[in-house]
Write a protein that holds these residues in place. Sequence first.
Motif, mmCIF file in Angstrom:
data_model
loop_
_atom_site.group_PDB
_atom_site.id
_atom_site.type_symbol
_atom_site.label_atom_id
_atom_site.label_comp_id
_atom_site.label_asym_id
_atom_site.label_seq_id
_atom_site.Cartn_x
_atom_site.Cartn_y
_atom_site.Cartn_z
ATOM 1 N N ILE B 95 41.633 29.464 50.315
ATOM 2 C CA ILE B 95 41.455 29.842 51.711
ATOM 3 C C ILE B 95 40.243 30.764 51.861
ATOM 4 O O ILE B 95 40.013 31.637 51.034
ATOM 5 C CB ILE B 95 42.735 30.532 52.232
ATOM 6 N N VAL B 96 39.495 30.531 52.906
ATOM 7 C CA VAL B 96 38.260 31.268 53.146
ATOM 8 C C VAL B 96 38.472 32.291 54.269
ATOM 9 O O VAL B 96 39.106 31.986 55.275
ATOM 10 C CB VAL B 96 37.122 30.292 53.530
ATOM 11 N N VAL B 97 37.946 33.492 54.049
ATOM 12 C CA VAL B 97 37.943 34.517 55.094
ATOM 13 C C VAL B 97 36.508 34.725 55.570
ATOM 14 O O VAL B 97 35.616 34.960 54.755
ATOM 15 C CB VAL B 97 38.503 35.864 54.572
ATOM 16 N N ARG B 106 34.384 35.223 52.069
ATOM 17 C CA ARG B 106 35.032 35.310 50.767
ATOM 18 C C ARG B 106 36.195 34.333 50.685
ATOM 19 O O ARG B 106 36.611 33.755 51.692
ATOM 20 C CB ARG B 106 35.522 36.735 50.529
ATOM 21 N N ASN B 108 40.022 33.390 48.446
ATOM 22 C CA ASN B 108 41.112 33.967 47.666
ATOM 23 C C ASN B 108 41.416 33.080 46.457
ATOM 24 O O ASN B 108 42.045 32.037 46.585
ATOM 25 C CB ASN B 108 42.346 34.087 48.569
ATOM 26 N N LYS B 110 43.117 34.098 43.841
ATOM 27 C CA LYS B 110 44.401 34.476 43.246
ATOM 28 C C LYS B 110 45.538 33.599 43.765
ATOM 29 O O LYS B 110 46.520 33.374 43.064
ATOM 30 C CB LYS B 110 44.679 35.954 43.579
ATOM 31 N N ALA B 111 45.388 33.127 44.999
ATOM 32 C CA ALA B 111 46.481 32.371 45.623
ATOM 33 C C ALA B 111 45.970 31.070 46.242
ATOM 34 O O ALA B 111 45.827 30.953 47.458
ATOM 35 C CB ALA B 111 47.175 33.231 46.689
ATOM 36 N N THR B 133 41.594 38.292 44.716
ATOM 37 C CA THR B 133 41.984 37.807 46.037
ATOM 38 C C THR B 133 40.745 37.759 46.945
ATOM 39 O O THR B 133 40.738 37.062 47.936
ATOM 40 C CB THR B 133 43.038 38.723 46.692
ATOM 41 N N LYS B 134 39.735 38.540 46.583
ATOM 42 C CA LYS B 134 38.499 38.524 47.366
ATOM 43 C C LYS B 134 37.337 38.121 46.456
ATOM 44 O O LYS B 134 36.772 38.951 45.755
ATOM 45 C CB LYS B 134 38.221 39.919 47.948
ATOM 46 N N PHE B 135 37.011 36.863 46.453
ATOM 47 C CA PHE B 135 35.859 36.362 45.702
ATOM 48 C C PHE B 135 34.783 36.035 46.724
ATOM 49 O O PHE B 135 34.970 35.170 47.587
ATOM 50 C CB PHE B 135 36.251 35.113 44.901
#
Lengths: 85, 151
Positions: B95-97, B106, B108, B110-111, B133-135
């Motif tokens: 998922i992208v933020v 960024r 995630n 991790k999940a 979690t924040k790549f």
Amino acid sequence: MLILTRKKDESIIIDDKIKITLLDIDSNRVQIGIEAPRSISIHREEVYQEIQEENRMAAIGKINISEVRSDLKKKVKKKTNKKND
Amino acid sequence: MIVDTSNFGKIEIEEKKIIYFEKAILGFEGYNRFTIINNLEDDIFYWLQSVDEGELSFIMINPLVFVDDYKISLSARIQQELAMSEDSDMVIYSIVVVDQSTGDIRTNLKAPIIINADNNKAAQIVLEQNYPTKFYLFKSDSVIDEEKTRG
């Protein structure tokens, strides 16, 4: 919530197969050892909170989709163009 | 079925294109049915649109395109929940933020979102591996330089 009192090196068994041992006690910190089958997933609670928070930030309501798409395309490149370290 | 979405307008979603989250996206319990919109000529981004809530969607990428050695292992329980067999085709997204305030982008790691392509059962899983979690896929210049020097 079930509350049990344990001393250092004492354990709790959950469902016959998960063993939680109190390894060390500090004034405000305890070290816990967990033995469980591989199928049981174990994570610090903060990890879940962090993931929830990221998911909430990721959820998009109404956006200007063409704007966001061109912004994303401009900024994010596949790894061939990424930093090369 | 027709879904009235806030970003794509009214779209027709075929039954077979519906992905069912056996394990919900964390924080979005109750929203189990989604579809992936990827016919927008994007070669990097995928849009995960809720079938039940037209205003809910996520942006996703294929993390394997961005991270060379991204390896995930699925627990027996997840394999069971997604009814996976040895030869099941599995699809991975993350998922992208898009951070509105900084412009940073960024994802995630991790999940990730795992989908069994054979039956469209999906889950957001939490990896044991130490992925962030924040790549960051994009960061403001100064910070990217910092990352480069740290290498």
